[in-house]
Design a protein around this motif. Structure first.
Motif, PDB file in Angstrom:
ATOM      1  N   UNK A 263       0.846  -1.194   0.000  1.00 47.81           N
ATOM      2  CA  UNK A 263       0.000   0.000   0.000  1.00 47.81           C
ATOM      3  C   UNK A 263       0.880   1.243   0.000  1.00 47.81           C
ATOM      4  N   UNK A 264       0.710   2.096  -1.003  1.00 49.87           N
ATOM      5  CA  UNK A 264       1.535   3.297  -1.106  1.00 49.87           C
ATOM      6  C   UNK A 264       0.668   4.523  -1.383  1.00 49.87           C
ATOM      7  N   UNK A 265       1.297   5.672  -1.383  1.00 49.56           N
ATOM      8  CA  UNK A 265       0.622   6.966  -1.521  1.00 49.56           C
ATOM      9  C   UNK A 265       1.105   7.619  -2.805  1.00 49.56           C
ATOM     10  N   UNK A 266       0.166   7.990  -3.665  1.00 50.57           N
ATOM     11  CA  UNK A 266       0.531   8.515  -4.979  1.00 50.57           C
ATOM     12  C   UNK A 266      -0.248   9.779  -5.281  1.00 50.57           C
ATOM     13  N   UNK A 267       0.471  10.893  -5.398  1.00 53.63           N
ATOM     14  CA  UNK A 267      -0.165  12.135  -5.859  1.00 53.63           C
ATOM     15  C   UNK A 267      -0.192  12.112  -7.383  1.00 53.63           C
ATOM     16  N   UNK A 268      -1.392  12.070  -7.954  1.00 60.41           N
ATOM     17  CA  UNK A 268      -1.536  11.971  -9.397  1.00 60.41           C
ATOM     18  C   UNK A 268      -1.373  13.296 -10.099  1.00 60.41           C
ATOM     19  N   UNK A 269      -1.414  13.265 -11.421  1.00 59.64           N
ATOM     20  CA  UNK A 269      -1.203  14.483 -12.202  1.00 59.64           C
ATOM     21  C   UNK A 269      -2.325  15.488 -11.973  1.00 59.64           C
ATOM     22  N   UNK A 270      -3.483  15.011 -11.531  1.00 59.90           N
ATOM     23  CA  UNK A 270      -4.606  15.926 -11.302  1.00 59.90           C
ATOM     24  C   UNK A 270      -4.621  16.481  -9.879  1.00 59.90           C
ATOM     25  N   UNK A 271      -3.667  16.051  -9.022  1.00 61.69           N
ATOM     26  CA  UNK A 271      -3.532  16.607  -7.681  1.00 61.69           C
ATOM     27  C   UNK A 271      -4.124  15.787  -6.567  1.00 61.69           C
ATOM     28  N   UNK A 272      -4.955  14.799  -6.884  1.00 61.50           N
ATOM     29  CA  UNK A 272      -5.503  13.955  -5.827  1.00 61.50           C
ATOM     30  C   UNK A 272      -4.465  12.910  -5.410  1.00 61.50           C
ATOM     31  N   UNK A 273      -4.657  12.345  -4.214  1.00 63.16           N
ATOM     32  CA  UNK A 273      -3.729  11.346  -3.697  1.00 63.16           C
ATOM     33  C   UNK A 273      -4.451  10.007  -3.597  1.00 63.16           C
ATOM     34  N   UNK A 274      -3.922   9.006  -4.296  1.00 63.08           N
ATOM     35  CA  UNK A 274      -4.465   7.659  -4.272  1.00 63.08           C
ATOM     36  C   UNK A 274      -3.710   6.836  -3.234  1.00 63.08           C
ATOM     37  N   UNK A 275      -4.443   6.018  -2.520  1.00 61.33           N
ATOM     38  CA  UNK A 275      -3.864   5.184  -1.468  1.00 61.33           C
ATOM     39  C   UNK A 275      -4.161   3.726  -1.810  1.00 61.33           C
ATOM     40  N   UNK A 276      -3.127   2.923  -1.926  1.00 61.32           N
ATOM     41  CA  UNK A 276      -3.290   1.517  -2.281  1.00 61.32           C
ATOM     42  C   UNK A 276      -2.231   1.139  -3.296  1.00 61.32           C
ATOM     43  N   UNK A 277      -2.349   0.009  -3.943  1.00 61.46           N
ATOM     44  CA  UNK A 277      -3.418  -0.973  -3.762  1.00 61.46           C
ATOM     45  C   UNK A 277      -2.996  -2.106  -2.838  1.00 61.46           C
ATOM     46  N   UNK A 278      -3.977  -2.889  -2.398  1.00 66.92           N
ATOM     47  CA  UNK A 278      -3.684  -4.174  -1.801  1.00 66.92           C
ATOM     48  C   UNK A 278      -3.618  -5.200  -2.938  1.00 66.92           C
ATOM     49  N   UNK A 279      -3.648  -6.481  -2.641  1.00 70.09           N
ATOM     50  CA  UNK A 279      -3.604  -7.506  -3.695  1.00 70.09           C
ATOM     51  C   UNK A 279      -4.377  -8.721  -3.210  1.00 70.09           C
ATOM     52  N   UNK A 280      -5.624  -8.859  -3.690  1.00 68.06           N
ATOM     53  CA  UNK A 280      -6.463  -9.988  -3.281  1.00 68.06           C
ATOM     54  C   UNK A 280      -6.910 -10.759  -4.522  1.00 68.06           C
ATOM     55  N   UNK A 281      -7.101 -12.077  -4.412  1.00 66.29           N
ATOM     56  CA  UNK A 281      -7.582 -12.832  -5.567  1.00 66.29           C
ATOM     57  C   UNK A 281      -8.927 -12.297  -6.039  1.00 66.29           C
ATOM     58  N   UNK A 282      -9.055 -12.093  -7.333  1.00 65.26           N
ATOM     59  CA  UNK A 282     -10.317 -11.633  -7.910  1.00 65.26           C
ATOM     60  C   UNK A 282     -11.136 -12.837  -8.364  1.00 65.26           C
ATOM     61  N   UNK A 283     -12.440 -12.707  -8.298  1.00 67.72           N
ATOM     62  CA  UNK A 283     -13.344 -13.789  -8.686  1.00 67.72           C
ATOM     63  C   UNK A 283     -13.756 -13.701 -10.152  1.00 67.72           C
ATOM     64  N   UNK A 284     -13.091 -12.816 -10.878  1.00 67.82           N
ATOM     65  CA  UNK A 284     -13.279 -12.693 -12.325  1.00 67.82           C
ATOM     66  C   UNK A 284     -12.045 -11.981 -12.861  1.00 67.82           C
ATOM     67  N   UNK A 285     -11.698 -12.252 -14.106  1.00 67.98           N
ATOM     68  CA  UNK A 285     -10.522 -11.593 -14.677  1.00 67.98           C
ATOM     69  C   UNK A 285     -10.739 -10.099 -14.833  1.00 67.98           C
TER      70      UNK A 285
END
Length: 406
Positions: A263-285
């Motif tokens: 889990x990391x912190x990313x300030x995007x080009x639009x100025x918002x900060x995204x937090x994540x990701x985790x990594x869990x098995x998905x039940x669909x591709x």
């Protein structure tokens, strides 16, 4: 007479190269082909109604430096080279981007050996790395806490979806959207014929499989056994309500046993900060939340021996990721290790992505880009992050392999 027969075969195709997949790797391949040999006729088949709808358009938008990857690996070579090329491409076409640098922060002294190993790896890969103490971390990120860190100056951010759109336009390829591949017929002397869901048939001399989450299925449709299966892992994100707490990009020290960065912190080009990701098995591709379940995808994962072997080997890690998926409090606790001021109320759910992780029969996670060739075919079988960063060099390598058949 023999000459006339060959000529009939030459005109009985719609294009020179058929690319399956309109994500950034498929479109970079089309771009590289037309640059390497002008006049090459390329058709890209994409099942969605536009480009970059899956891995390319559902990530944190980071231009990776290459510090994490084993020296000499394709990931290391292509990420280092690709980062500089991606910045140049974005600047040339006016695509939003920034070279921000990033911090990798150790929050516990037990992580220091791994942090020091990253410093050494970065230097071996030719990446400028600066080691930091707690006070120097605060100079970059006043709200971030750590016992030590490193600053990587060549990391940046961009809009990979916009990059993919520009690649499609600049390549001059014919991109057909809404064209899901359902059947492939391939003959060494006559090339490849692909049937799409609407009954159309497209013929080319060579096939390139850049189908991402479905690349193993496309390889088998083409008659090639890939020796791996895609096991989808969902990465869930939150947005930070108080983006002023983060100035740039902040990462934990990753576990080298896994291709996930934590889990990391990313300030995007639009100025918002995204937090994540985790990594869990998905039940669909293409399962972007727990409600999306596709029995065919689940059955495919369960039928692959490597999936069970991987689960037995890494169940403790998986249990922790699952807990952070189901519990916002647990996810927040992981964030607070880097950013102590954050509370649950500071995080609001954002979009998720799904990583197309290649898993071998023995349960091993493929940790490098994986490209395999067949007769009149090239298959890109593992190209998750940092494939966006490395897409221009990957595209050139695929084009090099393809052009021997054209």
């Amino acid at each position: 007479m023999h000459y006339r027969s060959r000529e009939v075969r030459r005109v009985a195709v719609d294009c020179d190269v058929l690319v399956i997949g309109g994500g950034i790797v498929g479109l970079s391949t089309a771009y590289a082909l037309t640059r390497a040999r002008p006049g090459t006729r390329v058709v890209v088949l994409e099942k969605e109604q536009g480009p970059a709808r899956h891995q390319t358009g559902r990530n944190s938008g980071v231009i990776h430096s290459g510090i994490y990857y084993r020296p000499g690996s394709l990931k290391a070579r292509y990420a280092v080279r690709g980062a500089a090329e991606m910045v140049k491409f974005c600047a040339e076409y006016g695509i939003p981007h920034a070279v921000t640098g990033k911090l990798i922060v150790a929050t516990d002294r037990a992580e220091l050996p791994r942090l020091h190993a990253l410093v050494q790896r970065g230097r071996e890969n030719g990446i400028p790395v600066r080691e930091l103490g707690p006070a120097q971390i605060s100079a970059y990120e006043p709200h971030v806490q750590g016992v030590a860190g490193i600053h990587v100056g060549t990391t940046g951010v961009c809009d990979f979806g916009a990059v993919a759109t520009q690649l499609a336009e600049a390549s001059g390829a014919e991109v057909r959207y809404g064209a899901e591949v359902v059947r492939i017929s391939r003959r060494a002397d006559r090339g490849v014929a692909v049937r799409t869901g609407d009954g159309s048939v497209v013929r080319g001399r060579v096939l390139v499989n850049c189908a991402g989450l479905h690349c193993d299925r496309v390889a088998r449709l083409a008659g090639d056994e890939p020796g791996m299966r895609i096991v989808p892992f969902r990465g869930e994100y939150y947005d930070l309500v108080r983006p002023e707490l983060v100035q740039g990009l902040v990462y934990p020290v990753p576990d080298p046993a896994f291709p996930f960065l934590g889990v990391h912190l990313t300030r995007g080009v639009e100025g918002s900060v995204h937090v994540g990701p985790n990594a869990v098995p998905a039940l669909a591709r293409e399962g972007y939340d727990w409600s999306v379940v596709r029995p065919r995808d689940v059955a495919g994962t369960l039928a692959w021996p490597g999936a069970w072997r991987m689960a037995r080997r890494h169940w403790r890690y998986g249990a922790g990721e699952l807990r952070r998926s189901l519990s916002k409090a647990a996810f927040t606790a992981a964030v607070r290790r880097l950013l102590p001021e954050v509370g649950e109320g500071d995080l609001v759910p954002a979009g998720a992505g799904v990583r197309a992780q290649a898993v071998l029969r023995d349960g091993g996670l493929v940790d490098d880009f994986l490209l395999r060739g067949g007769v009149r075919a090239v298959h890109v079988l593992n190209a998750p992050s940092p494939a966006g960063t490395a897409s221009l060099p990957i595209g050139r390598e695929v084009a090099r392999r393809v052009l021997q058949w054209v």
